[in-house]
Design a protein around this motif. Structure first.
Motif, PDB file in Angstrom:
ATOM      1  N   PHE A   1       0.920  -1.210   0.008  1.00 49.58           N
ATOM      2  CA  PHE A   1       0.023  -0.035   0.069  1.00 49.58           C
ATOM      3  C   PHE A   1       0.966   1.058   0.017  1.00 49.58           C
ATOM      4  CE2 PHE A   1      -1.907  -3.364   2.680  1.00 49.58           C
ATOM      5  CZ  PHE A   1      -2.935  -3.761   1.923  1.00 49.58           C
ATOM      6  N   VAL A   2       0.452   2.089  -1.025  1.00 56.29           N
ATOM      7  CA  VAL A   2       1.177   3.559  -1.034  1.00 56.29           C
ATOM      8  C   VAL A   2       0.390   4.417  -0.766  1.00 56.29           C
ATOM      9  CG1 VAL A   2       3.083   2.592  -2.531  1.00 56.29           C
ATOM     10  CG2 VAL A   2       1.127   3.629  -3.470  1.00 56.29           C
ATOM     11  N   ILE A   3       0.688   5.628  -0.153  1.00 54.43           N
ATOM     12  CA  ILE A   3      -0.171   6.614   0.448  1.00 54.43           C
ATOM     13  C   ILE A   3       0.055   7.892  -0.377  1.00 54.43           C
ATOM     14  CG2 ILE A   3      -0.634   8.403   2.122  1.00 54.43           C
ATOM     15  CD1 ILE A   3      -2.071   6.120   3.054  1.00 54.43           C
ATOM     16  N   GLN A   4      -1.115   8.680  -1.013  1.00 51.23           N
ATOM     17  CA  GLN A   4      -0.730   9.936  -1.643  1.00 51.23           C
ATOM     18  C   GLN A   4      -1.508  10.935  -0.601  1.00 51.23           C
ATOM     19  OE1 GLN A   4       1.087   9.952  -3.912  1.00 51.23           O
ATOM     20  NE2 GLN A   4       0.743   7.499  -4.620  1.00 51.23           N
ATOM     21  N   THR A   5      -0.531  11.631  -0.041  1.00 52.60           N
ATOM     22  CA  THR A   5      -1.071  12.660   1.032  1.00 52.60           C
ATOM     23  C   THR A   5      -1.944  13.719   0.509  1.00 52.60           C
ATOM     24  OG1 THR A   5       0.977  13.699   1.321  1.00 52.60           O
ATOM     25  CG2 THR A   5       0.405  12.091   2.868  1.00 52.60           C
ATOM     26  N   GLU A   6      -1.911  14.115  -0.740  1.00 52.33           N
ATOM     27  CA  GLU A   6      -2.624  15.072  -1.110  1.00 52.33           C
ATOM     28  C   GLU A   6      -3.803  14.716  -1.968  1.00 52.33           C
ATOM     29  OE1 GLU A   6      -0.084  17.108   0.569  1.00 52.33           O
ATOM     30  OE2 GLU A   6       0.841  15.625  -0.773  1.00 52.33           O
ATOM     31  N   GLY A   7      -4.019  13.460  -1.889  1.00 49.04           N
ATOM     32  CA  GLY A   7      -5.231  12.971  -2.751  1.00 49.04           C
ATOM     33  C   GLY A   7      -5.107  12.740  -3.770  1.00 49.04           C
ATOM     34  N   ASN A   8      -3.997  13.289  -4.563  1.00 51.42           N
ATOM     35  CA  ASN A   8      -3.924  13.214  -6.105  1.00 51.42           C
ATOM     36  C   ASN A   8      -2.941  12.420  -6.472  1.00 51.42           C
ATOM     37  OD1 ASN A   8      -3.193  13.978  -8.725  1.00 51.42           O
ATOM     38  ND2 ASN A   8      -3.886  16.032  -8.541  1.00 51.42           N
ATOM     39  N   SER A   9      -3.227  11.252  -7.149  1.00 52.63           N
ATOM     40  CA  SER A   9      -2.102  10.242  -7.361  1.00 52.63           C
ATOM     41  C   SER A   9      -1.273  10.494  -8.766  1.00 52.63           C
ATOM     42  CB  SER A   9      -2.838   8.767  -7.834  1.00 52.63           C
ATOM     43  OG  SER A   9      -1.851   7.735  -7.995  1.00 52.63           O
ATOM     44  N   TYR A  10      -1.723  11.761  -9.131  1.00 50.80           N
ATOM     45  CA  TYR A  10      -0.714  11.900 -10.281  1.00 50.80           C
ATOM     46  C   TYR A  10       0.036  13.430 -10.432  1.00 50.80           C
ATOM     47  CZ  TYR A  10      -3.807   8.297 -11.112  1.00 50.80           C
ATOM     48  OH  TYR A  10      -4.308   7.183 -10.987  1.00 50.80           O
ATOM     49  N   SER A  11      -0.126  14.300  -9.391  1.00 53.75           N
ATOM     50  CA  SER A  11       0.650  15.376  -9.476  1.00 53.75           C
ATOM     51  C   SER A  11       1.850  15.067  -8.497  1.00 53.75           C
ATOM     52  CB  SER A  11      -0.196  16.559  -8.664  1.00 53.75           C
ATOM     53  OG  SER A  11      -0.826  17.010  -9.707  1.00 53.75           O
ATOM     54  N   GLY A  12       3.018  15.607  -8.641  1.00 49.75           N
ATOM     55  CA  GLY A  12       4.177  15.650  -8.047  1.00 49.75           C
ATOM     56  C   GLY A  12       4.717  14.076  -8.151  1.00 49.75           C
ATOM     57  N   ARG A  13       5.187  13.434  -6.916  1.00 50.24           N
ATOM     58  CA  ARG A  13       5.883  12.279  -6.978  1.00 50.24           C
ATOM     59  C   ARG A  13       4.803  10.969  -7.145  1.00 50.24           C
ATOM     60  NH1 ARG A  13       9.597  11.142  -1.909  1.00 50.24           N
ATOM     61  NH2 ARG A  13       7.897  11.879  -1.002  1.00 50.24           N
ATOM     62  N   GLY A  14       3.533  11.275  -6.820  1.00 54.00           N
ATOM     63  CA  GLY A  14       2.447  10.127  -7.049  1.00 54.00           C
ATOM     64  C   GLY A  14       2.318   9.684  -8.448  1.00 54.00           C
ATOM     65  N   LYS A  15       2.687  10.122  -9.414  1.00 52.62           N
ATOM     66  CA  LYS A  15       2.476   9.515 -10.719  1.00 52.62           C
ATOM     67  C   LYS A  15       3.718   8.415 -10.686  1.00 52.62           C
ATOM     68  CE  LYS A  15       3.393  13.166 -12.529  1.00 52.62           C
ATOM     69  NZ  LYS A  15       3.746  13.557 -11.236  1.00 52.62           N
ATOM     70  N   TYR A  16       4.610   8.763 -10.082  1.00 52.39           N
ATOM     71  CA  TYR A  16       5.741   7.609 -10.362  1.00 52.39           C
ATOM     72  C   TYR A  16       5.266   6.318  -9.298  1.00 52.39           C
ATOM     73  CZ  TYR A  16       8.994  11.413 -11.610  1.00 52.39           C
ATOM     74  OH  TYR A  16       9.866  12.128 -12.133  1.00 52.39           O
TER      75      TYR A  16
END
Length: 438
Positions: free
Chosen positions: A305-320
Motif C-alpha cells: 500500500f502506498v499513500i498519496q497525502t494530497e489525495g492526487n495520485s498524479y501530481s508530484g511524486r504520485g505518478k511515479y
C-alpha cells in the motif's frame, strides 16, 4: 470473508475533487515557489473501435501493430514510448484521457475565444512561462521565476515535454501562443486567469489542466527522471503477495496539516511504515537535502500500500508510485488534475482506495484489505492496467500535449510571428528558440 470493502469503508462514487502537488514538499499553500519493459502474458488492448480484447504481448517494436484488417491496437509492451501516435491512435489507446481538454473547449465556446490578454503573465509574480509555436518551432517569449530554482526546473521539464510532443508529431502542430504556471496553485487569488495549470478547483473553469512536470523529470535527485524510474520499478517489481503488508509514506510535514494527521493516525501501528523527512535546506533540489530515512521511489514498490497525502495520485511524486503494483490510497479530493476522471474508487473496476481527508478511516480500510488480500490484489492490478500500462505511459503524455495544443489553437487567436521595428521596418522573430533557451 466478503469480496468488497465494508459499507462504512466504501468511498463515494462521486469524488468532488485533491489538494495539489503530491509531495511538492516545500510548496506553501498559497502557490508560491519553495524555494524493462513490462511483460504482460495476456494484455488488454483497445482497438480504434473501442473494443477490449486479449492478445499475447508481442516482442517490443518501434512500429505500431497493424492487424490483418488494418486495425491498430495499443500494446503497452511495444507502444509505451511510441511518441508519434496519430490523433486517431491516441483516441483509440487512451479513451477518457482528454475529458478535461474537452471541458475547457466547451467553456471557451460559451464565453468566447482566447485573446492575447488571456496569455499575459504580468499579473503573476513568479512561476510562469509564456511561449509560442510558430512553424513547428517552440519559442520562449517570457519567463518569471523566483530565486529558488525549483520553478525554473519545472518550467524546463514542461518545455521539454512540449518540445518532444512537437518534434514527434506525425502531423503539423498549428501556430499557437500560450502561458503556463509552474506553481502548485496557478492562481491563488482566484482572479480567473486563463492559464495552463497543474491543478484547478471545480469552479475554475477557465483553467486548462496540463500534464505535470514530473512526467519529464522531478527536480530532486531522490526521485529522478520519469522514464528512468519506470524502468527501475519494472526491473525490481515483485509479486503483490510477496510485498511488505504495510502502507508506506515519506514526505515533509510543512506542506500541509493533512500530513500531520497521517502521522498521528499511523503512529506505532504495525501496518504502517510512515515517517516524516526533514529537509536540511528547504530550497534544495538535490537529494542531499533529505535525511537517511528517505526511500527511493522503486523502494516504495516493495509495499502493498502506498499513500498519496494530497489525495492526487498524479501530481508530484504520485505518478511515479502509481507505476508500482501496489494499492494506491488517496483521500477525498478538493483539487482536480488531468487524470481525475479516470480514478475509480469503488466497484469491479476500482483502481484506488479512497479515505477521509483526515485519514480517520485509514486503519479500517487497511485492516479490511489485509484480511482480504485477493480484493487488495485486484485493486492493485486494476491500477497498473489503467495507469502504469496505459494512461501514465510516455506515449499517453505526448498524446495529451498534442491534443491540448491543437484544442487551444482551435479556440484561440493566431499569434504574431514577428516583432517589427517601426523606424526601419526590420522584422525580428519573437522570443528565443527553445534549443537556445535550454
Amino acid at each position: 470473508m466478503t469480496s468488497a470493502l465494508p459499507t462504512s469503508a466504501l468511498p463515494s462514487a462521486t469524488c468532488p475533487t485533491v489538494l495539489p502537488g503530491e509531495d511538492h514538499a516545500t510548496s506553501p499553500a498559497d502557490g508560491s515557489e519553495p524555494g524493462n519493459i513490462y511483460t504482460i502474458p495476456a494484455e488488454k488492448v483497445v482497438t480504434s473501435k473501442g473494443a477490449t480484447t486479449q492478445t499475447d504481448a508481442p516482442a517490443p517494436s518501434t512500429a505500431p501493430n497493424t492487424h490483418e484488417e488494418g486495425q491498430w491496437s495499443f500494446n503497452t509492451t511495444r507502444d509505451e514510448r511510441a511518441y508519434g501516435l496519430t490523433a486517431e491512435q491516441c483516441d483509440a489507446a487512451f479513451p477518457g484521457l482528454f475529458t478535461e481538454i474537452d471541458r475547457a473547449i466547451e467553456y471557451r465556446n460559451k464565453i468566447g475565444k482566447i485573446t492575447p490578454d488571456d496569455v499575459d503573465i504580468s499579473w503573476k509574480e513568479h512561476g510562469a512561462v509564456r511561449a509560442a509555436i510558430i512553424d513547428q518551432q517552440l519559442y520562449v517569449l517570457e519567463t518569471k521565476f523566483s530565486g529558488s530554482g525549483v520553478g525554473s526546473l519545472r518550467g524546463l521539464s514542461l518545455l521539454h515535454a512540449i518540445h518532444r510532443a512537437i518534434i514527434t508529431s506525425p502531423s503539423p502542430i498549428p501556430n499557437v501562443e500560450f502561458s503556463f504556471s509552474t506553481t502548485d496553485i496557478a492562481d491563488p487569488k482566484n482572479r480567473r486567469h486563463s492559464i495552463w495549470a497543474l491543478t484547478r478547483t471545480e469552479e475554475q473553469e477557465e483553467k486548462w489542466l496540463m500534464s505535470d512536470f514530473g512526467y519529464w523529470s522531478w527536480p530532486n535527485d531522490v526521485v529522478g527522471a520519469y522514464e528512468q524510474i519506470r524502468r527501475e520499478i519494472a526491473i525490481n517489481e515483485m509479486d503483490f503477495a510477496d510485498k511488505k503488508k504495510q502502507v508506506v509514506w515519506r514526505g515533509a510535514l510543512n506542506t500541509n496539516s493533512i500530513r500531520k494527521n497521517l502521522l498521528s493516525v499511523t503512529a506505532n501501528k504495525d501496518w504502517a511504515d510512515v515517517e516524516a523527512m526533514q529537509w536540511i535546506d528547504t530550497n534544495s533540489t538535490a537529494g542531499n537535502g533529505v535525511t537517511s530515512n528517505s526511500i527511493p521511489i522503486p523502494g516504495h514498490c516493495q509495499y502493498q500500500f502506498v499513500i498519496q497525502t494530497e489525495g492526487n495520485s498524479y501530481s508530484g511524486r504520485g505518478k511515479y508510485l502509481q507505476n508500482c503494483n501496489s494499492v494506491v490510497i488517496m483521500h477525498k479530493r478538493t483539487w482536480l488534475e488531468p487524470h481525475h476522471p479516470l480514478l475509480i474508487p469503488s466497484g469491479p473496476s476500482q483502481n484506488i482506495v479512497e479515505v477521509e481527508t483526515d485519514f480517520s478511516d485509514l486503519e479500517e480500510k487497511i485492516s479490511f484489505l489485509l484480511q482480504n488480500p485477493k480484493q487488495a490484489q485486484r485493486i492493485a492490478k486494476n491500477g497498473i492496467d489503467a495507469f502504469r500500462d496505459r494512461y501514465l505511459t510516455p506515449a499517453a503524455q505526448a498524446c495529451y500535449w498534442r491534443r491540448m495544443l491543437g484544442s487551444w489553437a482551435d479556440v484561440s487567436f493566431v499569434p504574431e510571428e514577428w516583432e517589427i521595428d517601426e523606424m526601419t521596418g526590420t522584422r525580428t522573430i519573437r522570443g528565443m528558440p527553445f534549443e537556445s533557451f535550454v
